[in-house]
Design a protein around this motif. Structure first.
Motif, mmCIF file in Angstrom:
data_model
loop_
_atom_site.group_PDB
_atom_site.id
_atom_site.type_symbol
_atom_site.label_atom_id
_atom_site.label_comp_id
_atom_site.label_asym_id
_atom_site.label_seq_id
_atom_site.Cartn_x
_atom_site.Cartn_y
_atom_site.Cartn_z
ATOM 1 N N ALA A 51 -1.938 -0.159 -7.151
ATOM 2 C CA ALA A 51 -1.052 -0.269 -8.319
ATOM 3 C C ALA A 51 -1.840 -0.030 -9.607
ATOM 4 O O ALA A 51 -1.556 -0.632 -10.642
ATOM 5 C CB ALA A 51 -0.355 -1.619 -8.348
ATOM 6 N N PHE B 205 0.829 -1.208 0.000
ATOM 7 C CA PHE B 205 0.000 0.000 0.000
ATOM 8 C C PHE B 205 0.861 1.255 0.000
ATOM 9 O O PHE B 205 0.537 2.225 -0.673
ATOM 10 C CB PHE B 205 -0.965 -0.022 1.202
ATOM 11 C CG PHE B 205 -2.280 -0.621 0.852
ATOM 12 C CD1 PHE B 205 -2.359 -1.941 0.456
ATOM 13 C CD2 PHE B 205 -3.444 0.124 0.879
ATOM 14 C CE1 PHE B 205 -3.567 -2.517 0.099
ATOM 15 C CE2 PHE B 205 -4.661 -0.428 0.532
ATOM 16 C CZ PHE B 205 -4.727 -1.753 0.136
ATOM 17 N N GLU B 206 1.936 1.255 0.766
ATOM 18 C CA GLU B 206 2.800 2.439 0.783
ATOM 19 C C GLU B 206 3.352 2.742 -0.599
ATOM 20 O O GLU B 206 3.471 3.886 -0.998
ATOM 21 C CB GLU B 206 3.967 2.228 1.747
ATOM 22 C CG GLU B 206 3.664 2.672 3.149
ATOM 23 C CD GLU B 206 4.908 2.800 3.996
ATOM 24 O OE1 GLU B 206 6.026 2.728 3.456
ATOM 25 O OE2 GLU B 206 4.752 2.953 5.215
ATOM 26 N N GLN B 207 3.700 1.693 -1.316
ATOM 27 C CA GLN B 207 4.343 1.899 -2.603
ATOM 28 C C GLN B 207 3.342 2.088 -3.741
ATOM 29 O O GLN B 207 3.660 2.736 -4.735
ATOM 30 C CB GLN B 207 5.268 0.719 -2.905
ATOM 31 C CG GLN B 207 6.400 1.114 -3.828
ATOM 32 C CD GLN B 207 7.334 -0.038 -4.082
ATOM 33 O OE1 GLN B 207 7.327 -1.029 -3.357
ATOM 34 N NE2 GLN B 207 8.136 0.068 -5.135
ATOM 35 N N HIS B 208 2.168 1.526 -3.609
ATOM 36 C CA HIS B 208 1.289 1.456 -4.784
ATOM 37 C C HIS B 208 -0.117 1.992 -4.569
ATOM 38 O O HIS B 208 -0.969 1.806 -5.437
ATOM 39 C CB HIS B 208 1.176 0.001 -5.249
ATOM 40 C CG HIS B 208 2.472 -0.597 -5.670
ATOM 41 N ND1 HIS B 208 3.118 -0.221 -6.829
ATOM 42 C CD2 HIS B 208 3.263 -1.506 -5.081
ATOM 43 C CE1 HIS B 208 4.254 -0.903 -6.942
ATOM 44 N NE2 HIS B 208 4.357 -1.688 -5.888
ATOM 45 N N CYS B 209 -0.381 2.614 -3.467
ATOM 46 C CA CYS B 209 -1.761 2.967 -3.192
ATOM 47 C C CYS B 209 -1.853 4.340 -2.538
ATOM 48 O O CYS B 209 -1.137 4.624 -1.580
ATOM 49 C CB CYS B 209 -2.359 1.903 -2.270
ATOM 50 S SG CYS B 209 -4.097 2.106 -2.036
ATOM 51 N N GLU B 210 -2.721 5.183 -3.074
ATOM 52 C CA GLU B 210 -2.833 6.531 -2.533
ATOM 53 C C GLU B 210 -3.787 6.595 -1.351
ATOM 54 O O GLU B 210 -3.820 7.600 -0.658
ATOM 55 C CB GLU B 210 -3.282 7.494 -3.627
ATOM 56 C CG GLU B 210 -2.198 7.719 -4.669
ATOM 57 C CD GLU B 210 -2.454 8.913 -5.530
ATOM 58 O OE1 GLU B 210 -3.567 9.453 -5.462
ATOM 59 O OE2 GLU B 210 -1.545 9.291 -6.276
ATOM 60 N N TRP B 211 -4.587 5.565 -1.154
ATOM 61 C CA TRP B 211 -5.494 5.608 -0.003
ATOM 62 C C TRP B 211 -4.912 4.809 1.157
ATOM 63 O O TRP B 211 -4.126 3.894 0.974
ATOM 64 C CB TRP B 211 -6.904 5.158 -0.371
ATOM 65 C CG TRP B 211 -7.027 3.920 -1.200
ATOM 66 C CD1 TRP B 211 -6.819 3.826 -2.546
ATOM 67 C CD2 TRP B 211 -7.375 2.603 -0.759
ATOM 68 N NE1 TRP B 211 -7.025 2.541 -2.965
ATOM 69 C CE2 TRP B 211 -7.384 1.773 -1.889
ATOM 70 C CE3 TRP B 211 -7.703 2.058 0.468
ATOM 71 C CZ2 TRP B 211 -7.686 0.419 -1.818
ATOM 72 C CZ3 TRP B 211 -8.014 0.706 0.544
ATOM 73 C CH2 TRP B 211 -8.001 -0.083 -0.587
ATOM 74 N N ALA B 212 -5.323 5.209 2.330
ATOM 75 C CA ALA B 212 -4.720 4.630 3.541
ATOM 76 C C ALA B 212 -5.445 3.365 3.957
ATOM 77 O O ALA B 212 -6.659 3.243 3.775
ATOM 78 C CB ALA B 212 -4.785 5.640 4.664
#
Lengths: 128, 753
Positions: free
Chosen positions: A96, A75-82
């Motif tokens: 991604a 998620f940190e690398q590929h996702c803008e939502w938390a």
């Protein structure tokens, strides 16, 4: 990293009211993907009150169970939502650049994408 | 330790920036201009390790680093190599508050937010975290040596970036040897010899006593009238506070004109929860009005240029920016905006506003123009970090196609095999033996519910109630205007359940279309799009039935009949139909079993001459049958009448979507029609003009050479001439003849065999 594998879901489309009152089999993982739709991982079929419900086996999704830290890293690398703070929780959104679903437990998560996008998803996230 | 500057080694010390290393060696990274050594101005930009427009004052020197200074009369040329640059990663972080700048005010802001129980992320360019923009939804993008940071703030962003020193504008301000006080102190501390130094300031702000190595030969209050020299400063002419002009020879001029807030990030974030604190929130000092000299060295805009556009009627900041490009270069206006504001304020005050209402409405000192991301030059890799191109879906047979050496292409929104190396052999396998093709991409949607029949009856122009259970029917899908939107099949599974198929490119839209109308008409139906969940293999050719019997098909299927069967131990829905013109069965099956089914069929059909066929062959076969491809052969205004498919409408139905429009357009004179043509080889390209007696009358939509017919067959749009369709036309400069479709097997005997 774990590999993406086909997931033996049962896909259910029924009235929202029917899904609201459905009692899912013990040990089943029922993911409410829409008001009128559930993806079910279970060896036993559910009992639905909607006689017109569509209940079909569905192998159109691939996924992998990942440790929570691995989910966090993706998620940190590929996702803008938390990632939500609560557990267990089901969330959906772009990961991604691909429509993904995530069932997140305290220690692990099941990351799911349509099989048609599995190749690209694996390439982008390293889930070979 | 050395860096390489324009092919020459230049020594540096640990902790030196590239700028310091260059200055210590008596070099300038750029053509010249005042140095700030704080990342504000464009005057230390150079190309570093192949990346242009790098701020050398903010870049730590590394052994072997390649530095190319700007050409003296040009901007650096961007790299022309075609090799892909390094992939830059992006990291997404989430917090309540982002604080940008960790000076005193930034630290106070961060501490306050933390004390209030907020999660805080701090960013500071002094530790290599350069913020390049703030985007909607409060996303802060920063560049670091480890990649890009995309930080999502839930509450607010605090900008504590301080203030920049205003740089001088006067003739000769492009020379080397001009610095701001902070730069002078920094360079002196780093052991850079600045020679004879003259300090000129507008007030009492400059105290360089902490820099004892500076050889200050004069310290004046006043205004610089001119910097003198060729490339390098030799003297400065100053108008002192007493109004006297004096010329002082020197090597370095230290000029102080006040501060301007570093508020670019705030000015790009209108409407977002972004606030400035500390010097970033201060009022900007206003320097003297520039009368001569370079105002914006990024865009080569002089004081004379400002005067010219003023005289032409450009009186507002935003308009002057557009007219001159001032403020649009690498420093994004940090250097020039204070001077623009001063210039416009002075001219506005001096103008006769009673004679010019346009000027009268302007405020005396105009606000700076809106800023926009990004505030730092980024490589394409940095811009693209974290972004993903649109992924193209793959069928369950994708790996199988590639293993067989298929030429793959993106068609209809999917990766599909175009051919497997011998398209002609693929063609004859279908016409004379048996072949399999991947049609998994076809749209497949289930509609179930008590209103299923009523819903489809209203949606489709065919009489759905006349379809029997276990039977299928080809249908057109019309929009409200009666135009053909898609086509496919209605397959009746039970009295309350139907499976609908759509074109490969049309399934996503079809699902929305169905859901929209079901909701709008308040229909009690359930809808499930199975397009990506089911694979589909088309088994086609005269020997198709024989092959399927070997694979487990126990009962014969009539044309347009469907049912369930186990084929090669794979549960399939079997659809007997035909798009190729030969006996065909579509086997819809769980997508995870596509490869197993495909391989078994290939093995069982080996002695029958089986070959897989790609899309090239499929398109050839369907064109011989005159089958229309919606989107290729149809246009945005194609009605069933125009494509010659009125037979697919049941106008005696009470209603269906598009019926009123069809009734209306049927009353107009037919002006063009999709028709068939034939001519000798070679096949014209699709899109070729169709001419009749020297006049343009249409164009070709589909074209192929037909091996079985030994001639070219085409579909194309043809205008009616004097109320009739011309029979003889010219295509590609050669005669062609209009003919009825289908071109091959007009009775359909082969498909129904």
């Amino acid at each position: 990293m774990p590999k993406l594998n086909y997931l033996p879901f049962t896909r259910i489309v029924a009235t929202p009211a029917a899904l609201d009152v459905t009692i899912w089999p013990t040990e089943a993982l029922a993911l409410r993907t829409a008001a009128d739709e559930v993806l079910l991982l279970s060896s036993a079929p559910p009992t639905l009150v909607d006689p017109h419900a569509i209940v079909v086996p569905d192998s159109g999704f691939v996924g992998a169970w990942l440790p929570a830290e691995a989910v966090q890293a993706i998620f940190e690398q590929h996702c803008e939502w938390a990632l939500p703070a609560t557990r267990s929780v089901f969330v959906q959104g772009a990961v991604a650049g691909i429509a993904a679903k995530l069932w997140l437990e305290a220690e692990r998560g099941l990351l799911i994408v349509p099989a048609a996008y599995g190749h690209d998803f694996a390439e982008r996230t390293g889930l070979a | 330790m050395n860096i390489i500057v324009n092919t020459m080694p230049v020594a540096f010390e640990a902790g030196d920036s590239v700028l310091v290393a260059l200055q210590r060696a008596g070099l300038h990274p750029n053509r010249g201009g005042c140095l700030c050594a704080a990342g504000d101005c464009p005057h230390c930009l150079a190309t570093v390790n192949g990346v242009a427009y790098v701020r050398t004052c903010q870049t730590l020197a590394q052994p072997g680093m390649i530095v190319e200074s700007f050409p003296t009369d040009d901007y650096p040329h961007l790299p022309t190599n075609t090799q892909r640059g390094p992939t830059v990663s992006a990291r997404n972080l989430h917090c309540d508050v982002v604080v940008i700048g960790m000076g005193e005010s930034g630290q106070v802001a961060a501490a306050a937010a933390t004390a209030a129980g907020k999660s805080v992320i701090t960013l500071d360019d002094k530790v290599g975290q350069e913020v390049v923009g703030i985007y909607p939804e409060l996303m802060v993008v920063a560049r670091t040596s480890a990649g890009m940071l995309h930080i999502h703030a839930h509450d607010e962003v605090v900008v504590a970036t301080g203030a920049a020193e205003i740089q001088p504008v006067a003739p000769g301000n492009h020379l080397r040897g001009i610095v701001t006080p902070r730069a002078a102190a920094h360079l002196a501390a780093k052991g850079v010899a600045l020679g004879r130094v003259v300090v000129v300031e507008s007030g009492d702000a400059v105290d360089l006593s902490a820099s004892p190595t500076l050889n200050i030969i004069a310290h004046l209050k006043g205004q610089v009238l001119q910097f003198e020299g060729l490339d390098t400063l030799q003297a400065v002419v100053v108008l002192d506070e007493n109004g006297h002009s004096q010329r002082i020879e020197c090597d370095t001029a230290v000029v102080w004109l006040g501060l301007t807030p570093r508020d670019l990030l705030v000015r790009m974030a209108a409407g977002l929860k972004v606030r400035a604190v500390g010097d970033a929130a201060r009022e900007a000092d206003l320097p003297p009005c520039p009368d001569a000299g370079m105002v914006c060295s990024c865009s080569n805009v002089s004081a004379a240029d400002l005067q010219r556009v003023w005289d032409q009627g450009f009186h507002e900041m935003e308009l002057v920016k557009r007219a001159t490009l001032v403020g649009t270069g690498p420093c994004q206006g940090v250097v020039c905006v204070p001077h623009m504001r001063s210039f416009l304020a002075t001219r506005t005050a001096a103008a006769d506003s009673s004679a010019n209402p346009d000027i009268a409405r302007l405020s005396k000192v105009q606000a700076p123009f809106t800023a926009r991301p990004v505030v730092r030059q980024l490589t394409l890799g940095e811009v693209a970090a974290g972004a993903h191109h649109h992924a193209t879906p793959r069928t369950g047979l994708d790996a199988e196609h590639r293993r067989l050496g298929a030429v793959m292409d993106r068609i209809g929104g999917w990766w599909r095999p175009w051919h497997y190396g011998n398209p002609l052999a693929e063609y004859w396998a279908v016409r004379e033996a048996v072949s399999i093709g991947d049609v998994s991409t076809l749209g497949k949607i289930i509609v179930s519910g008590p209103d299923a029949l009523a819903f489809l009856e209203r949606l489709y122009p065919t009489k759905v109630s006349s379809i029997a259970v276990g039977r299928s029917r080809y249908v057109l899908i019309l929009d409200e205007r009666g135009y053909v939107m898609d086509d496919g099949l209605i397959c009746k599974d039970s009295d309350t359940r139907y499976t609908l198929t759509f074109t490969s490119g049309g399934s996503s839209h079809a699902e929305m279309w169905l859901r929209d109308w079901a909701e709008g008409w308040n229909m009690d139906v359930r809808i499930l799009n199975q397009t990506m969940s089911l694979g589909a293999i088309n088994v086609t050719g005269p020997l198709a039935t024989q092959l399927l019997q070997r694979a487990g098909l126990t009962q014969p299927y009539k044309f347009m009949q469907h049912g369930h069967a186990s084929i090669a131990d794979v549960p399939c829905r079997v659809y007997r139909l035909s798009f190729t013109g030969e006996v065909s069965y579509e086997l819809h099956h769980p997508v995870d079993q596509s490869a197993k089914l495909w391989r078994t069929l290939m093995t069982l059909g080996a002695d029958l001459g089986i070959r897989p066929h790609g899309l090239q062959t499929l398109l050839q076969l369907r064109l011989e049958k005159g089958h229309v491809i919606v989107g290729q052969d149809t246009d945005f205004d194609s009605t069933p009448r125009r494509i010659g498919m009125e037979w697919a409408l049941r106008m005696d139905k009470a209603d269906f979507l598009g019926k009123p429009a069809i009734e209306r357009t049927n009353k107009t004179v037919l002006d063009k029609q999709l028709v068939g043509f034939e001519m000798p080889a070679p096949a014209p390209f699709e899109g070729a003009n169709i001419m009749h007696e020297g006049e343009y009358v249409g164009y070709v939509t589909s074209s192929t050479y037909s091996p079985v017919l030994g001639k070219v067959v085409m579909l194309g749009w043809l205008k009616l001439v004097n109320g009739t369709l011309p029979s003889e036309v010219m295509i590609d400069g050669r005669p062609a003849r209009r003919v009825d479709v289908p071109f091959y097997d007009k009775e359909g005997a082969r498909a129904k065999a």
